[in-house]
Motif scaffolding. Structure first.
Motif, short mmCIF file in Angstrom:
data_model
loop_
_atom_site.label_atom_id
_atom_site.label_comp_id
_atom_site.label_asym_id
_atom_site.label_seq_id
_atom_site.Cartn_x
_atom_site.Cartn_y
_atom_site.Cartn_z
N PHE A 156 -2.07 1.03 -4.60
CA PHE A 156 -1.42 -0.22 -4.25
C PHE A 156 -0.43 -0.51 -5.36
CE2 PHE A 156 -5.28 -0.41 -1.82
CZ PHE A 156 -4.91 -1.03 -0.64
N TYR A 202 -7.96 -6.17 -4.13
CA TYR A 202 -7.76 -4.76 -3.77
C TYR A 202 -8.81 -3.82 -4.36
CZ TYR A 202 -3.52 -6.51 -1.77
OH TYR A 202 -2.63 -7.22 -1.00
N GLU A 257 0.87 -1.18 0.00
CA GLU A 257 0.00 0.00 0.00
C GLU A 257 0.90 1.22 0.00
OE1 GLU A 257 -3.87 1.84 2.30
OE2 GLU A 257 -2.99 -0.04 3.00
N GLY A 275 -8.84 0.81 -2.85
CA GLY A 275 -8.02 1.91 -3.33
C GLY A 275 -8.52 2.35 -4.68
#
Length: 147
Positions: A58, A86, A52, A90
Motif C-alpha cells: 500500500f 491496513y 493499493e 498487506g
C-alpha cells in the motif's frame, strides 16, 4: 479526532491535497483509485490518499495537514490511522517523497526507512521545478514500513 473515508466528491479536498502534491494532474493519477482519508478535529485538519499497489504493498500518495494545524501531531495521527487500517491487509506501507529536510525526518520519526530512490522523478513528472525548504526536489525518496 475523527477519521472518515471519503468516497464521493474527493475533488472537494483538492485545496488541501495540493499542499501535499502541488500539481493537479499528478493528483488525478491516484485520487480516484485511492482511498481518501480525512481527519477532523472540530474542523478538517489533514487528508491522506492511500493506494493499493499490488504484491502486498500500500502506498501513501499524498499526506497534507492544514497550514494552521501543522506541527500539532495531526500528520503523525494520520500515519498511525493508516497503519491501523491496513495492517493485516498487506505486507508494506510505502511513501514516496522529495529529498527534503522537512519530510524525510517526519517519515523516519514515524518508523519508515529508506528503501530506494527514483532518479529525476520531479523534473521528469512535473511541469515546473518543485522547491521545499529552499531546495529543488529532483529524486523521489521511497520509504517503507512493514505492516
Amino acid at each position: 479526532m475523527e477519521f472518515q473515508a471519503i468516497s464521493k466528491n474527493k475533488r472537494a479536498f483538492l485545496p488541501l491535497l495540493l499542499l501535499g502534491d502541488e500539481q493537479e494532474d499528478m493528483i488525478d493519477r491516484y485520487l480516484d483509485r485511492g482511498t481518501l482519508w480525512a481527519l477532523y478535529d472540530g474542523e478538517l485538519q489533514a487528508v491522506c490518499v492511500v493506494t493499493e499497489e499490488g504484491s502486498g504493498d500500500f502506498e501513501i500518495k499524498n499526506l497534507a495537514v492544514a497550514p494552521k494545524s501543522q506541527r500539532q501531531g495531526y500528520g503523525r495521527a494520520m500515519v498511525e490511522h493508516v497503519l491501523h487500517q491496513y495492517r493485516g491487509q498487506g505486507t508494506r506501507l510505502l511513501v514516496g517523497t522529495g529529498d527534503s529536510p522537512l519530510t524525510i525526518p517526519f517519515y523516519e520519526a514515524c518508523g519508515f526507512r529508506e528503501c530506494g530512490r527514483v532518479k529525476n522523478f520531479f523534473p521528469d513528472h512535473y511541469d515546473h521545478p518543485i522547491f521545499e525548504a529552499g531546495r529543488q526536489l529532483v529524486d523521489m525518496v521511497v520509504l517503507s514500513m512493514e505492516l
